[in-house]
Design an enzyme around this catalytic site. Structure first.
Site, PDB file in Angstrom:
ATOM      1  N   THR A 113       8.740  -5.087   0.551  1.00 49.25           N
ATOM      2  CA  THR A 113       7.348  -5.573   0.541  1.00 49.25           C
ATOM      3  C   THR A 113       6.680  -5.347  -0.815  1.00 49.25           C
ATOM      4  O   THR A 113       5.639  -5.939  -1.108  1.00 49.25           O
ATOM      5  CB  THR A 113       6.510  -4.824   1.594  1.00 49.25           C
ATOM      6  OG1 THR A 113       6.466  -3.438   1.206  1.00 49.25           O
ATOM      7  CG2 THR A 113       7.123  -4.946   2.982  1.00 49.25           C
TER       8      THR A 113
ATOM      9  N   ASP B 244      13.778   0.271 -14.836  1.00 50.63           N
ATOM     10  CA  ASP B 244      13.123   1.226 -13.935  1.00 50.63           C
ATOM     11  C   ASP B 244      12.783   2.500 -14.717  1.00 50.63           C
ATOM     12  O   ASP B 244      13.667   3.249 -15.142  1.00 50.63           O
ATOM     13  CB  ASP B 244      14.066   1.538 -12.768  1.00 50.63           C
ATOM     14  CG  ASP B 244      13.382   2.379 -11.710  1.00 50.63           C
ATOM     15  OD1 ASP B 244      13.307   1.947 -10.565  1.00 50.63           O
ATOM     16  OD2 ASP B 244      12.902   3.500 -12.044  1.00 50.63           O
TER      17      ASP B 244
ATOM     18  N   ASP C 173      14.116   5.892 -13.299  1.00 46.11           N
ATOM     19  CA  ASP C 173      15.562   6.070 -13.496  1.00 46.11           C
ATOM     20  C   ASP C 173      15.890   6.378 -14.951  1.00 46.11           C
ATOM     21  O   ASP C 173      16.754   7.211 -15.250  1.00 46.11           O
ATOM     22  CB  ASP C 173      16.314   4.801 -13.060  1.00 46.11           C
ATOM     23  CG  ASP C 173      16.371   4.676 -11.541  1.00 46.11           C
ATOM     24  OD1 ASP C 173      16.199   5.695 -10.850  1.00 46.11           O
ATOM     25  OD2 ASP C 173      16.583   3.548 -11.054  1.00 46.11           O
TER      26      ASP C 173
HETATM   27  C1  PRP Z   1       7.306   2.532 -10.241  1.00 46.68           C
HETATM   28  C2  PRP Z   1       6.296   2.904 -11.316  1.00 46.68           C
HETATM   29  C3  PRP Z   1       4.990   2.727 -10.620  1.00 46.68           C
HETATM   30  C4  PRP Z   1       5.269   1.570  -9.699  1.00 46.68           C
HETATM   31  C5  PRP Z   1       4.649   0.352 -10.309  1.00 46.68           C
HETATM   32  O1  PRP Z   1       7.493   3.562  -9.369  1.00 46.68           O
HETATM   33  O2  PRP Z   1       6.472   4.181 -11.838  1.00 46.68           O
HETATM   34  O3  PRP Z   1       4.568   3.856  -9.876  1.00 46.68           O
HETATM   35  O4  PRP Z   1       6.692   1.405  -9.621  1.00 46.68           O
HETATM   36  O5  PRP Z   1       4.769  -0.726  -9.464  1.00 46.68           O
HETATM   37  P1  PRP Z   1       3.528  -1.437  -8.793  1.00 46.68           P
HETATM   38  O6  PRP Z   1       2.522  -1.638  -9.865  1.00 46.68           O
HETATM   39  O7  PRP Z   1       4.124  -2.719  -8.294  1.00 46.68           O
HETATM   40  O8  PRP Z   1       3.031  -0.589  -7.664  1.00 46.68           O
HETATM   41  P2  PRP Z   1       8.601   3.519  -8.200  1.00 46.68           P
HETATM   42  O9  PRP Z   1       8.006   3.027  -6.924  1.00 46.68           O
HETATM   43  O10 PRP Z   1       9.811   2.767  -8.695  1.00 46.68           O
HETATM   44  O11 PRP Z   1       8.923   5.035  -7.965  1.00 46.68           O
HETATM   45  P3  PRP Z   1       9.601   6.093  -8.986  1.00 46.68           P
HETATM   46  O12 PRP Z   1       8.627   6.324 -10.102  1.00 46.68           O
HETATM   47  O13 PRP Z   1       9.773   7.283  -8.110  1.00 46.68           O
HETATM   48  O14 PRP Z   1      10.897   5.524  -9.469  1.00 46.68           O
HETATM   49  N1  URA Z   2       8.571  -0.014 -11.813  1.00 47.74           N
HETATM   50  C1  URA Z   2       9.386   0.155 -12.878  1.00 47.74           C
HETATM   51  O1  URA Z   2       9.864   1.270 -13.116  1.00 47.74           O
HETATM   52  N2  URA Z   2       9.690  -0.916 -13.632  1.00 47.74           N
HETATM   53  C2  URA Z   2       9.188  -2.127 -13.389  1.00 47.74           C
HETATM   54  O2  URA Z   2       9.493  -3.076 -14.153  1.00 47.74           O
HETATM   55  C3  URA Z   2       8.333  -2.298 -12.292  1.00 47.74           C
HETATM   56  C4  URA Z   2       8.032  -1.226 -11.519  1.00 47.74           C
END
Ligand code: PRP
Ligand code: URA
Length: 212
Positions: free
Chosen positions: A111, A203, A206
């Site tokens: 989603t 990411d 990661d």
């Molecule tokens: C990533 C990033 C933001 C989010 C951005 O986190 O660090 O928090 O996605 O996406 P959005 O603007 O569409 O909400 P993620 O959910 O991948 O978690 P992580 O930081 O634990 O990898």
């Molecule tokens: N979160 C990430 O870490 N990278 C993206 O490009 C989007 C969301």
């Protein structure tokens, strides 16, 4: 993207230089982490120039004079976990006394909606300048929900700092929270079908923590 009064996109050669290296898939985890911190410090210098100050007396070898210093304990940093953690030291370099609150969120891969799994904030945060940090502003869902949560806890003075913004996310955040100043280092082209920013950097979590 529309122009928003509450959005600043940095256009600085030093930041652009560091972002170019950050994006490169060959950049190591160590260098990636260092660059995220350095970019954050450069952004903090500009974004927090309105920080609360106080006057003190300083005795130089020649005389006593009044000087302005940053008020202690006036800023709280709130990283959105996980990737926001990578920006905390970059703010701490300039605001060593800043307390840190944590909001844990992950995006549901189907989603793309954020799910909140953790929240721990310093006491008295309502009275502080709260700086929410997350390197990636993609759909904007995580930042919008994190800021909504902070407002529900009584925070009134909130800023957001991100490194890469997608037009979709920047617009959503600017329109949902017009009272929040938003700072992003660079504005990218768009999101792909999986909600990743293009060209982006992949990411961020990661790459910071070596989980893939
Ligand atoms: C990533 C990033 C933001 C989010 C951005 O986190 O660090 O928090 O996605 O996406 P959005 O603007 O569409 O909400 P993620 O959910 O991948 O978690 P992580 O930081 O634990 O990898
Ligand atoms: N979160 C990430 O870490 N990278 C993206 O490009 C989007 C969301």
């Amino acid at each position: 993207m529309k122009n928003y009064d509450n959005v600043v996109i940095f256009d600085h050669p030093l930041i652009r230089h560091k972002i170019a290296i950050l994006r490169d898939e060959r950049t190591s985890m160590k260098e990636f982490r260092e660059l995220v911190e350095e970019i954050t410090t450069l952004m903090t210098y500009e974004s927090l120039k309105g920080v609360q100050t106080t006057e003190i007396e300083v005795k130089t070898p020649l005389e006593t004079c009044k000087q302005t210093v940053v008020a202690d304990n006036s800023v709280v940093i709130v990283p959105i976990l996980r990737a926001g953690l990578g920006m905390v030291n970059g703010v701490h370099v300039l605001f060593p006394s800043a307390k840190v609150g944590h909001i844990g969120m992950y995006r549901n891969e189907e989603t793309l909606k954020p799910e909140t799994y953790y929240c721990k904030l310093p006491e008295g945060i309502e009275e502080k300048l709260v700086v929410v940090v997350d390197p990636m502003l993609a759909t904007g869902g995580s930042a919008c929900d994190a800021i909504q949560l902070l407002k529900e806890k009584g925070c009134k003075n909130i800023k957001f700092m991100g490194i890469i913004g997608a037009p979709e996310g920047v617009s959503k955040l600017a329109e949902t929270h017009p009272d929040v100043d938003i700072y992003v280092s660079t504005l990218d082209r768009c999101l792909n079908e999986n909600g990743y920013i293009l060209p982006g950097l992949g990411d961020a979590g990661d790459r910071l923590f070596g989980t893939k």
